[in-house]
Design a protein around this motif. Structure first.
Motif, PDB file in Angstrom:
ATOM      1  N   TYR A  65       0.912  -1.067   0.091  1.00 36.48           N
ATOM      2  CA  TYR A  65       0.026  -0.106   0.040  1.00 36.48           C
ATOM      3  C   TYR A  65       0.874   1.122  -0.064  1.00 36.48           C
ATOM      4  O   TYR A  65       0.591   2.265  -0.753  1.00 36.48           O
ATOM      5  CB  TYR A  65      -0.932   0.080   1.257  1.00 36.48           C
ATOM      6  CG  TYR A  65      -2.143  -0.582   0.997  1.00 36.48           C
ATOM      7  CD1 TYR A  65      -2.987  -0.624   0.002  1.00 36.48           C
ATOM      8  CD2 TYR A  65      -2.471  -1.761   2.071  1.00 36.48           C
ATOM      9  CE1 TYR A  65      -4.321  -1.439  -0.232  1.00 36.48           C
ATOM     10  CE2 TYR A  65      -3.733  -2.430   2.107  1.00 36.48           C
ATOM     11  CZ  TYR A  65      -4.566  -2.294   0.845  1.00 36.48           C
ATOM     12  OH  TYR A  65      -5.832  -2.946   0.641  1.00 36.48           O
ATOM     13  N   ALA A  66       2.051   1.122   0.627  1.00 40.31           N
ATOM     14  CA  ALA A  66       2.802   2.217   0.845  1.00 40.31           C
ATOM     15  C   ALA A  66       3.393   2.665  -0.440  1.00 40.31           C
ATOM     16  O   ALA A  66       3.768   3.681  -1.075  1.00 40.31           O
ATOM     17  CB  ALA A  66       3.876   2.220   1.950  1.00 40.31           C
ATOM     18  N   GLN A  67       3.856   1.461  -1.306  1.00 39.50           N
ATOM     19  CA  GLN A  67       4.346   1.971  -2.784  1.00 39.50           C
ATOM     20  C   GLN A  67       3.503   2.208  -3.561  1.00 39.50           C
ATOM     21  O   GLN A  67       3.628   3.459  -4.317  1.00 39.50           O
ATOM     22  CB  GLN A  67       4.887   0.227  -3.091  1.00 39.50           C
ATOM     23  CG  GLN A  67       6.155  -0.308  -2.737  1.00 39.50           C
ATOM     24  CD  GLN A  67       6.215  -1.682  -3.146  1.00 39.50           C
ATOM     25  OE1 GLN A  67       5.599  -2.351  -3.720  1.00 39.50           O
ATOM     26  NE2 GLN A  67       7.321  -2.314  -2.538  1.00 39.50           N
ATOM     27  N   ALA A  68       2.113   2.007  -3.373  1.00 41.62           N
ATOM     28  CA  ALA A  68       0.997   2.592  -4.257  1.00 41.62           C
ATOM     29  C   ALA A  68       0.788   3.901  -3.972  1.00 41.62           C
ATOM     30  O   ALA A  68       0.474   4.798  -4.689  1.00 41.62           O
ATOM     31  CB  ALA A  68      -0.329   1.671  -4.120  1.00 41.62           C
ATOM     32  N   ILE A  69       0.854   4.381  -2.946  1.00 44.08           N
ATOM     33  CA  ILE A  69       0.827   5.800  -2.307  1.00 44.08           C
ATOM     34  C   ILE A  69       1.869   6.647  -2.761  1.00 44.08           C
ATOM     35  O   ILE A  69       1.626   7.654  -3.226  1.00 44.08           O
ATOM     36  CB  ILE A  69       0.471   5.707  -0.690  1.00 44.08           C
ATOM     37  CG1 ILE A  69      -0.956   5.280  -0.376  1.00 44.08           C
ATOM     38  CG2 ILE A  69       0.976   7.228  -0.181  1.00 44.08           C
ATOM     39  CD1 ILE A  69      -0.972   5.225   1.370  1.00 44.08           C
ATOM     40  N   ASP A  70       3.026   5.928  -2.909  1.00 40.46           N
ATOM     41  CA  ASP A  70       4.171   6.741  -3.315  1.00 40.46           C
ATOM     42  C   ASP A  70       3.971   7.048  -4.689  1.00 40.46           C
ATOM     43  O   ASP A  70       4.627   7.977  -5.094  1.00 40.46           O
ATOM     44  CB  ASP A  70       5.602   5.929  -3.153  1.00 40.46           C
ATOM     45  CG  ASP A  70       5.884   6.351  -1.434  1.00 40.46           C
ATOM     46  OD1 ASP A  70       5.397   6.797  -0.829  1.00 40.46           O
ATOM     47  OD2 ASP A  70       6.643   5.231  -1.271  1.00 40.46           O
ATOM     48  N   LEU A  71       3.131   6.515  -5.542  1.00 41.34           N
ATOM     49  CA  LEU A  71       3.039   6.496  -7.046  1.00 41.34           C
ATOM     50  C   LEU A  71       2.399   7.944  -7.104  1.00 41.34           C
ATOM     51  O   LEU A  71       2.364   8.537  -8.322  1.00 41.34           O
ATOM     52  CB  LEU A  71       2.505   5.430  -7.649  1.00 41.34           C
ATOM     53  CG  LEU A  71       3.425   4.238  -7.730  1.00 41.34           C
ATOM     54  CD1 LEU A  71       2.591   2.977  -8.432  1.00 41.34           C
ATOM     55  CD2 LEU A  71       4.713   4.418  -8.484  1.00 41.34           C
ATOM     56  N   LYS A  72       1.757   8.339  -6.177  1.00 40.36           N
ATOM     57  CA  LYS A  72       0.744   9.480  -6.202  1.00 40.36           C
ATOM     58  C   LYS A  72      -0.213   9.452  -7.469  1.00 40.36           C
ATOM     59  O   LYS A  72      -0.385  10.314  -8.410  1.00 40.36           O
ATOM     60  CB  LYS A  72       1.540  10.837  -6.356  1.00 40.36           C
ATOM     61  CG  LYS A  72       1.995  10.960  -4.881  1.00 40.36           C
ATOM     62  CD  LYS A  72       2.934  12.180  -4.803  1.00 40.36           C
ATOM     63  CE  LYS A  72       3.607  12.568  -3.494  1.00 40.36           C
ATOM     64  NZ  LYS A  72       4.195  11.678  -2.970  1.00 40.36           N
TER      65      LYS A  72
END
Length: 151
Positions: A65-72
Motif C-alpha cells: 500500500y505504501a508503494q502504491a501511495i508513493d506513486l501518487k
C-alpha cells in the motif's frame, strides 16, 4: 486450477470490449460508449495489497500500500481508504490495547486523507468517497478509538 480460472477471467474482462456479453446475446446492440477500465500501477499495487491482506499478511500488505501511495496516481484516494480498512480490521482483531489504539489512529488518518484527496479530485468517483463508505468508516474508527481512550 482455480487460480488459473481466476486469471483467465480477469484477463478476459480486461481485454474484451465492454458489453461483450450483451452484444453477443442481443445481436450487436450493446452500448459502444461504456467506459473502459484502465488499470494504473497504483491500482495494481492496491489489488496486490488486498490479496496479501486477505491472506493475513498484513505487514507485507502495508508495504505494498505504501508503494502504491508513493506513486501518487489517480487511484490514491482509494489506496488510502483500503489501507485504512486494513488498519481498522486489524484493530478490531487485536487483543493488545496499544496496538489497537495505534491501528485505529492510522485508520482515521488514512480515511481523512482519502476524503481530502477525493474531495480535491476532479473525478466524480473520487469525490464520492466522502459521501459513501469512507465517511462511515471514519466515524466507526473514531468511535472505537474514543472507547479505547476514555477521558
Amino acid at each position: 486450477m482455480r487460480k488459473a480460472h481466476l486469471l483467465i477471467c480477469s484477463v478476459l474482462l480486461l481485454f474484451c470490449p465492454p458489453g461483450f456479453a450483451q452484444e453477443s446475446s442481443r445481436g450487436g446492440s450493446a452500448k459502444q460508449d461504456a467506459p473502459k477500465v484502465i488499470e494504473t500501477d497504483d491500482m495494481k499495487l492496491a489489488m496486490r495489497a488486498g490479496k496479501l491482506e486477505t491472506a493475513g499478511k498484513y505487514d507485507e500488505a502495508l508495504k505494498v500500500y505504501a508503494q502504491a501511495i508513493d506513486l501518487k496516481g489517480r487511484f490514491t484516494p482509494f489506496v488510502y481508504h483500503n489501507r485504512g480498512m486494513l488498519y481498522l480490521h486489524r484493530a478490531k482483531a487485536s487483543q493488545d490495547r496499544q496496538s489497537r489504539i495505534a491501528d485505529l489512529q492510522h485508520a482515521i488518518d488514512d480515511f481523512q486523507t482519502s476524503i481530502r484527496l477525493g474531495a480535491a479530485s476532479k473525478e466524480e468517483l473520487n469525490r464520492g468517497l466522502e459521501k459513501v463508505a469512507t465517511r462511515a468508516n471514519l466515524q466507526g474508527a473514531t468511535k472505537l478509538l474514543e472507547k479505547e481512550t476514555p477521558r
